[in-house]
Design a protein around this motif. Sequence first.
Motif, PDB file in Angstrom:
ATOM      1  N   SER A  33      64.706  80.643  75.782  1.00  0.00           N
ATOM      2  CA  SER A  33      64.065  79.416  76.266  1.00  0.00           C
ATOM      3  C   SER A  33      64.994  78.223  76.358  1.00  0.00           C
ATOM      4  N   TYR A  34      66.034  78.202  75.533  1.00  0.00           N
ATOM      5  CA  TYR A  34      66.902  77.021  75.493  1.00  0.00           C
ATOM      6  C   TYR A  34      68.348  77.421  75.788  1.00  0.00           C
ATOM      7  N   GLN A  35      69.045  76.529  76.436  1.00  0.00           N
ATOM      8  CA  GLN A  35      70.472  76.748  76.678  1.00  0.00           C
ATOM      9  C   GLN A  35      71.274  76.595  75.383  1.00  0.00           C
ATOM     10  N   ASN A  79      60.495  71.193  67.030  1.00  0.00           N
ATOM     11  CA  ASN A  79      60.611  72.278  68.020  1.00  0.00           C
ATOM     12  C   ASN A  79      59.206  72.656  68.466  1.00  0.00           C
ATOM     13  N   LEU A  80      59.065  72.881  69.741  1.00  0.00           N
ATOM     14  CA  LEU A  80      57.796  73.376  70.294  1.00  0.00           C
ATOM     15  C   LEU A  80      58.178  74.268  71.460  1.00  0.00           C
ATOM     16  N   CYS A  81      57.776  75.515  71.412  1.00  0.00           N
ATOM     17  CA  CYS A  81      58.269  76.447  72.430  1.00  0.00           C
ATOM     18  C   CYS A  81      57.239  77.547  72.673  1.00  0.00           C
ATOM     19  N   VAL A  82      57.067  77.883  73.933  1.00  0.00           N
ATOM     20  CA  VAL A  82      56.189  78.981  74.336  1.00  0.00           C
ATOM     21  C   VAL A  82      57.037  79.973  75.136  1.00  0.00           C
ATOM     22  N   ALA A  83      56.924  81.244  74.821  1.00  0.00           N
ATOM     23  CA  ALA A  83      57.671  82.279  75.558  1.00  0.00           C
ATOM     24  C   ALA A  83      57.306  82.199  77.036  1.00  0.00           C
ATOM     25  N   PHE A  86      54.163  83.438  78.670  1.00  0.00           N
ATOM     26  CA  PHE A  86      52.867  82.903  78.221  1.00  0.00           C
ATOM     27  C   PHE A  86      52.686  81.430  78.576  1.00  0.00           C
ATOM     28  N   ARG A  87      53.602  80.879  79.382  1.00  0.00           N
ATOM     29  CA  ARG A  87      53.518  79.438  79.684  1.00  0.00           C
ATOM     30  C   ARG A  87      52.415  79.123  80.683  1.00  0.00           C
ATOM     31  N   CYS A  88      52.080  77.848  80.740  1.00  0.00           N
ATOM     32  CA  CYS A  88      51.088  77.308  81.689  1.00  0.00           C
ATOM     33  C   CYS A  88      49.705  77.922  81.484  1.00  0.00           C
ATOM     34  N   ARG A  89      49.392  78.297  80.262  1.00  0.00           N
ATOM     35  CA  ARG A  89      48.064  78.831  79.929  1.00  0.00           C
ATOM     36  C   ARG A  89      47.445  78.057  78.772  1.00  0.00           C
ATOM     37  N   GLY A  90      48.016  76.901  78.453  1.00  0.00           N
ATOM     38  CA  GLY A  90      47.415  76.050  77.431  1.00  0.00           C
ATOM     39  C   GLY A  90      47.925  76.266  76.022  1.00  0.00           C
ATOM     40  N   LEU A  91      48.882  77.187  75.841  1.00  0.00           N
ATOM     41  CA  LEU A  91      49.363  77.461  74.472  1.00  0.00           C
ATOM     42  C   LEU A  91      50.162  76.293  73.907  1.00  0.00           C
ATOM     43  N   GLY A  92      51.026  75.699  74.740  1.00  0.00           N
ATOM     44  CA  GLY A  92      51.810  74.547  74.285  1.00  0.00           C
ATOM     45  C   GLY A  92      50.882  73.420  73.862  1.00  0.00           C
ATOM     46  N   HIS A  93      49.869  73.212  74.670  1.00  0.00           N
ATOM     47  CA  HIS A  93      48.866  72.189  74.365  1.00  0.00           C
ATOM     48  C   HIS A  93      48.204  72.478  73.014  1.00  0.00           C
ATOM     49  N   ARG A  94      47.819  73.733  72.777  1.00  0.00           N
ATOM     50  CA  ARG A  94      47.098  74.031  71.534  1.00  0.00           C
ATOM     51  C   ARG A  94      48.024  73.954  70.317  1.00  0.00           C
ATOM     52  N   SER A 118      65.390  65.441  81.270  1.00  0.00           N
ATOM     53  CA  SER A 118      65.293  66.413  82.365  1.00  0.00           C
ATOM     54  C   SER A 118      64.152  67.420  82.150  1.00  0.00           C
ATOM     55  N   ASN A 119      63.538  67.432  80.986  1.00  0.00           N
ATOM     56  CA  ASN A 119      62.519  68.440  80.652  1.00  0.00           C
ATOM     57  C   ASN A 119      61.127  67.931  81.068  1.00  0.00           C
ATOM     58  N   THR A 120      60.876  67.993  82.357  1.00  0.00           N
ATOM     59  CA  THR A 120      59.651  67.372  82.872  1.00  0.00           C
ATOM     60  C   THR A 120      58.387  68.075  82.375  1.00  0.00           C
ATOM     61  N   ALA A 121      58.437  69.397  82.190  1.00  0.00           N
ATOM     62  CA  ALA A 121      57.242  70.116  81.715  1.00  0.00           C
ATOM     63  C   ALA A 121      56.850  69.609  80.326  1.00  0.00           C
ATOM     64  N   ALA A 122      57.843  69.513  79.435  1.00  0.00           N
ATOM     65  CA  ALA A 122      57.545  69.060  78.072  1.00  0.00           C
ATOM     66  C   ALA A 122      57.094  67.598  78.087  1.00  0.00           C
ATOM     67  N   ARG A 124      55.551  65.936  80.391  1.00  0.00           N
ATOM     68  CA  ARG A 124      54.160  65.849  80.876  1.00  0.00           C
ATOM     69  C   ARG A 124      53.181  66.252  79.779  1.00  0.00           C
ATOM     70  N   LEU A 125      53.543  67.293  79.046  1.00  0.00           N
ATOM     71  CA  LEU A 125      52.677  67.734  77.943  1.00  0.00           C
ATOM     72  C   LEU A 125      52.537  66.618  76.899  1.00  0.00           C
ATOM     73  N   TYR A 126      53.657  66.011  76.509  1.00  0.00           N
ATOM     74  CA  TYR A 126      53.615  64.988  75.464  1.00  0.00           C
ATOM     75  C   TYR A 126      52.856  63.740  75.933  1.00  0.00           C
ATOM     76  N   LEU A 127      53.093  63.331  77.162  1.00  0.00           N
ATOM     77  CA  LEU A 127      52.387  62.137  77.668  1.00  0.00           C
ATOM     78  C   LEU A 127      50.885  62.401  77.730  1.00  0.00           C
TER      79      LEU A 127
END
Length: 165
Positions: A33-35, A79-83, A86-94, A118-122, A124-127
């Motif tokens: 997931s991470y560089q 750290n917060l990470c979803v494989a 399994f992304r975009c199914r609400g797991l990060g949110h939960r 640069s991590n726009t997905a994360a 958006r989740l945090y906002l």
Amino acid sequence: MATAPDLLAGTRETIRAMRDGDVAEVVGIERASYQFPWSEGIFRDCLRVGYTCRVAAISRQIAGYGVMSVGAGEAHILNLCVAEAFRCRGLGHRLLTLLVERAAAVGMKEAFLEVRPSNTAAIRLYLAHGFAHVGMRRGYYQAVGGREDAAVLRLGLRGGSRTDL
Ligand SMILES: CC(C)(COP(=O)(O)OP(=O)(O)OC[C@H]1O[C@@H](n2cnc3c(N)ncnc32)[C@H](O)[C@@H]1OP(=O)(O)O)[C@@H](O)C(=O)NCCC(=O)NCCS
């Protein structure tokens, strides 16, 4: 092994405490997931010092995880990470909801985290969870060919009463 869609079909994840025996699987997700991933030793240290370490498991397969420290009125989501599967199914949110509720339940007044701009997905989740941008840490992250700044995000917390999180 079942695929992510198979596992998710009608199956709700369980979010539970991370155990030593989970670390190898967690590190596999981390590396994919991470560089610049955390090492196995960092996860083991987080468990050893008693940080809040949670995994989301679906049919015994780890799909995501979160790590948070608490103290002096402040929670730090480290750290917060979803494989990927399994992304975009609400797991990060939960997972994030659970960490924030836990921080409030143990009396923290605010939560902070750093994120790559640069991590726009994360971001958006945090906002979406009410975190707000409060500053930048210059050159905080390793990056290819140099360093990348970190955006610092903060969320004010109200005391909660749940202690089972
Ligand atoms: C960031 C991450 C944890 C999100 O996990 P997820 O399970 O996919 O997130 P969710 O499905 O719960 O989505 C929650 C919100 O995040 C945002 N989001 C998630 N993926 C997104 C994407 N690819 N693009 C834009 N926004 C996205 C959206 O606001 C989404 O809400 P919405 O579905 O109502 O629009 C996941 O992408 C991840 O693990 N990334 C790699 C590790 C990482 O960068 N972690 C954060 C370090 S600070």
